[in-house]
Design a protein around this motif. Structure first.
Motif, PDB file in Angstrom:
ATOM      1  N   ALA A 356       0.737  -1.184  -0.030  1.00  0.00           N
ATOM      2  CA  ALA A 356       0.123   0.214   0.000  1.00  0.00           C
ATOM      3  C   ALA A 356       0.973   1.262  -0.122  1.00  0.00           C
ATOM      4  O   ALA A 356       0.600   2.216  -0.743  1.00  0.00           O
ATOM      5  CB  ALA A 356      -0.886   0.192   1.298  1.00  0.00           C
ATOM      6  N   ILE A 357       1.986   1.164   0.857  1.00  0.00           N
ATOM      7  CA  ILE A 357       2.921   2.423   0.725  1.00  0.00           C
ATOM      8  C   ILE A 357       3.498   2.575  -0.705  1.00  0.00           C
ATOM      9  O   ILE A 357       3.709   3.407  -0.997  1.00  0.00           O
ATOM     10  CB  ILE A 357       3.873   2.273   2.195  1.00  0.00           C
ATOM     11  N   LYS A 358       4.033   1.413  -0.886  1.00  0.00           N
ATOM     12  CA  LYS A 358       4.827   1.334  -2.111  1.00  0.00           C
ATOM     13  C   LYS A 358       4.073   1.755  -3.491  1.00  0.00           C
ATOM     14  O   LYS A 358       4.654   2.692  -4.126  1.00  0.00           O
ATOM     15  CB  LYS A 358       5.172  -0.285  -2.389  1.00  0.00           C
ATOM     16  N   TYR A 359       2.708   1.343  -3.512  1.00  0.00           N
ATOM     17  CA  TYR A 359       2.107   2.020  -4.650  1.00  0.00           C
ATOM     18  C   TYR A 359       1.006   3.094  -4.576  1.00  0.00           C
ATOM     19  O   TYR A 359       0.205   3.233  -5.313  1.00  0.00           O
ATOM     20  CB  TYR A 359       1.445   0.568  -5.156  1.00  0.00           C
ATOM     21  N   THR A 360       1.556   3.949  -3.438  1.00  0.00           N
ATOM     22  CA  THR A 360       0.792   4.936  -3.308  1.00  0.00           C
ATOM     23  C   THR A 360       1.572   6.503  -3.470  1.00  0.00           C
ATOM     24  O   THR A 360       2.728   6.375  -2.830  1.00  0.00           O
ATOM     25  CB  THR A 360       0.208   5.099  -1.828  1.00  0.00           C
ATOM     26  N   PRO A 361       1.331   7.220  -4.278  1.00  0.00           N
ATOM     27  CA  PRO A 361       1.996   8.319  -4.735  1.00  0.00           C
ATOM     28  C   PRO A 361       2.287   9.104  -3.519  1.00  0.00           C
ATOM     29  O   PRO A 361       1.350   9.174  -2.777  1.00  0.00           O
ATOM     30  CB  PRO A 361       1.578   9.162  -5.671  1.00  0.00           C
ATOM     31  N   SER A 362       3.422  10.096  -3.504  1.00  0.00           N
ATOM     32  CA  SER A 362       3.604  11.086  -2.336  1.00  0.00           C
ATOM     33  C   SER A 362       2.455  11.667  -2.248  1.00  0.00           C
ATOM     34  O   SER A 362       1.598  12.297  -2.893  1.00  0.00           O
ATOM     35  CB  SER A 362       4.638  12.188  -2.889  1.00  0.00           C
ATOM     36  N   GLY A 363       1.914  12.112  -0.958  1.00  0.00           N
ATOM     37  CA  GLY A 363       0.686  12.702  -0.326  1.00  0.00           C
ATOM     38  C   GLY A 363      -0.211  12.085  -0.162  1.00  0.00           C
ATOM     39  O   GLY A 363      -1.574  12.599   0.212  1.00  0.00           O
ATOM     40  N   GLY A 364      -0.390  10.508  -0.505  1.00  0.00           N
ATOM     41  CA  GLY A 364      -1.339   9.992  -0.256  1.00  0.00           C
ATOM     42  C   GLY A 364      -1.713   9.251   0.965  1.00  0.00           C
ATOM     43  O   GLY A 364      -1.084   9.654   1.961  1.00  0.00           O
ATOM     44  N   HIS A 365      -2.677   8.399   1.407  1.00  0.00           N
ATOM     45  CA  HIS A 365      -2.990   8.036   2.624  1.00  0.00           C
ATOM     46  C   HIS A 365      -3.251   6.341   2.615  1.00  0.00           C
ATOM     47  O   HIS A 365      -3.568   5.751   1.588  1.00  0.00           O
ATOM     48  CB  HIS A 365      -4.346   8.498   3.062  1.00  0.00           C
ATOM     49  N   VAL A 366      -2.692   5.767   3.820  1.00  0.00           N
ATOM     50  CA  VAL A 366      -2.680   4.257   3.766  1.00  0.00           C
ATOM     51  C   VAL A 366      -3.587   4.193   5.362  1.00  0.00           C
ATOM     52  O   VAL A 366      -3.086   4.759   6.324  1.00  0.00           O
ATOM     53  CB  VAL A 366      -1.558   3.594   3.973  1.00  0.00           C
ATOM     54  N   ILE A 367      -4.688   3.497   5.253  1.00  0.00           N
ATOM     55  CA  ILE A 367      -5.373   3.329   6.493  1.00  0.00           C
ATOM     56  C   ILE A 367      -5.383   1.717   6.768  1.00  0.00           C
ATOM     57  O   ILE A 367      -5.802   0.986   5.821  1.00  0.00           O
ATOM     58  CB  ILE A 367      -6.845   3.911   6.376  1.00  0.00           C
TER      59      ILE A 367
END
Ligand code: ADP
Length: 470
Positions: A356-367
């Motif tokens: 989730a962190i790897k495939y989320t661009p900068s500024g995104g959210h992971v919950i």
């Protein structure tokens, strides 16, 4: 499958064994059926002869003459029978009255003997070749010269008048009822023909079906063999790329002229990176193999999901911050326990969070959230990342599959993260569900059966104290 020699041979061997076993079972049951059928016919035939003999015996006995030379009287009682040493006129017989309803007159014959075993009278249809002497054995079977078999029953006759001396002659004479076995033999022959023709046909069908069945049985083995081969090829391919890059860098470093020594640290960094990638790949491969070939699985322990998710979120905070992604967790107050292998579950959720962190661009959210529904604990990892196209979602759990290979390599993925996660979920009798939209984000959910919640634990606590109390 047919193209592969080993599988073809195994399939053939399996089919031959199957056909052999089925052939033996078929022939044994065919023989058993044949014997049972013949036996049943034989028993029915003997019952029929006995019944006729009984009827005749009961109706004859009151009329039997007491005379030592009874032929004259016998002719009055049996006008239809042929008397010995008299010309025989085959008119409708007394026998007919008793037997005609059961069979035609050629089927049954009757013979009367005196107490010394001398033939007195006989029905005209009796097989002539029989000797006019008595064999008092109750049941006898003969084969006549025309090839026909006969079965006969002999019973003792007592005179109703009782004038003869019972000490010298305990009986008046003997009554013999017999019949031809031709219909029975013909029936047995018919069954034998059916078996002779039917058996090879049945065996042929068994052989064909065993070839088909052995093909079906070999199918999963062949598929697993192919998967294994594919896995070996993929693993070799995955190992070869970092290894080739590593060797090329080492070679370049060795050839580096002393004047270019400033490039050396960058080269060493590349070597280290490739080495790490190799090591990670091998660790993942070993982990996956150990999961799939776990011969004696470790017993599951109660694991607290709240602690697990809390620890993982803390652990990944640094990575998320580095990627400028906001990582948050939603963990309820109530604790939920599941039965499982903690390190494996740790690996499952860490792979999902890392992705989730790897495939989320900068500024995104992971919950990362933990909820409970109908005795199931739902662990969801939601991101606002790049998402996965619907047609690719089914393949992301395949070994070494990457939606975007170049991107995945850059982010350091081995292509085994979701395969491992799925294998762990399956080991815990669970599945991973994916919902994803390109450009919007992804949601990975794992449902695990709840073993115990904190409220249940508390309610059990007094009991535990009570048991442990001295
Ligand atoms: P990798 O090591 O390449 O990440 P995985 O098995 O973990 O391998 O994932 C397989 C592929 O699924 C990834 O290459 C990526 O394309 C896709 N994927 C996995 N998780 C996500 C996610 N959260 N968002 C978008 N794509 C994802």
């Amino acid at each position: 499958m047919n193209s592969h020699q080993l599988f073809r041979r195994s399939r053939l061997r399996l089919a031959v064994w199957y056909a052999l076993v089925m052939g033996v079972i078929l022939s044994l049951s065919g023989f058993g059926m044949y014997r049972a059928l013949v036996q049943a016919n034989w028993a029915a035939l003997e019952r029929e002869i006995e019944a006729i003999a009984g009827t005749l015996h009961d109706s004859l006995e009151p009329m039997l003459p007491a005379s030592e030379s009874p032929t004259a009287t016998l002719q009055q009682i049996f006008p239809e029978l042929c008397l010995v040493e008299r010309p025989c006129d085959p008119n409708p017989t007394l026998i007919q009255r008793h037997t005609i309803g059961l069979s035609d007159r050629t089927t049954y014959y009757i013979r009367l003997f005196d107490h010394q075993g001398k033939l007195l009278a006989f029905s005209p249809n009796q097989p002539l070749q029989f000797l006019p002497t008595l064999n008092p054995t109750p049941w006898q079977t003969f084969r006549a010269s025309n090839g026909n078999r006969y079965h006969q029953f002999t019973t003792i006759l007592h005179s109703a008048t009782g004038n003869h001396d019972p000490r010298n002659h305990p009986s008046w004479g003997y009554l013999q009822i017999g019949r031809t076995l031709a219909p029975l033999d013909a029936e047995a022959q018919r069954i034998r023909w059916i078996v002779t023709i039917g058996f090879p046909v049945a065996l042929g069908l068994v052989a064909a079906s065993s070839w088909w069945l052995s093909g079906l049985a070999m199918q999963p083995i062949y598929q697993s063999y192919q998967q294994q081969q594919q896995f070996t090829a993929d693993a070799a391919h995955e190992l070869r790329s970092p290894l080739a890059s590593l060797l090329a860098t080492v070679e370049a470093a060795l050839r580096l002229p002393p004047s270019d020594q400033q490039n050396l640290p960058a080269m060493l960094q590349t070597i280290e990176r490739q080495g790490r990638r190799l090591s990670l790949l091998i660790t993942d491969l070993l982990f996956l193999t150990s999961l799939e070939h776990q011969s004696s699985p470790q017993p599951f322990q109660p694991c607290c999901l709240n602690d697990l998710i809390g620890d993982l979120t803390e652990e990944f905070l640094e990575l998320a911050t580095g990627a400028n992604v906001q990582l948050a967790s939603q963990i309820p107050q109530q604790e939920f326990y599941v039965l499982g292998n903690e390190s494996q579950l740790y690996r499952l959720f860490s792979n999902l969070i890392a992705n989730a962190i790897k495939y989320t661009p900068s500024g995104g959210h992971v919950i990362v959230s933990l909820t409970a529904r109908e005795r199931m604990a739902l662990i969801a990892v939601k991101d606002t990342g790049i998402g996965i196209a619907a047609e690719k979602q089914a393949r992301i759990f395949d070994r070494f599959y990457r939606v975007d290979s170049a991107r995945a390599r850059k982010t350091g993925g081995t292509g085994l993260g979701l395969t491992i996660a799925q294998a762990v979920a399956q080991a815990h009798e669970s599945r991973i569900y994916v919902q994803s939209h390109v450009g919007i984000g992804s949601l990975f959910t794992v449902a695990l059966p709840i073993y115990q919640s904190s409220s249940e634990r508390e309610s059990l606590q007094p009991w535990a104290t009570h048991i442990n109390a001295p």
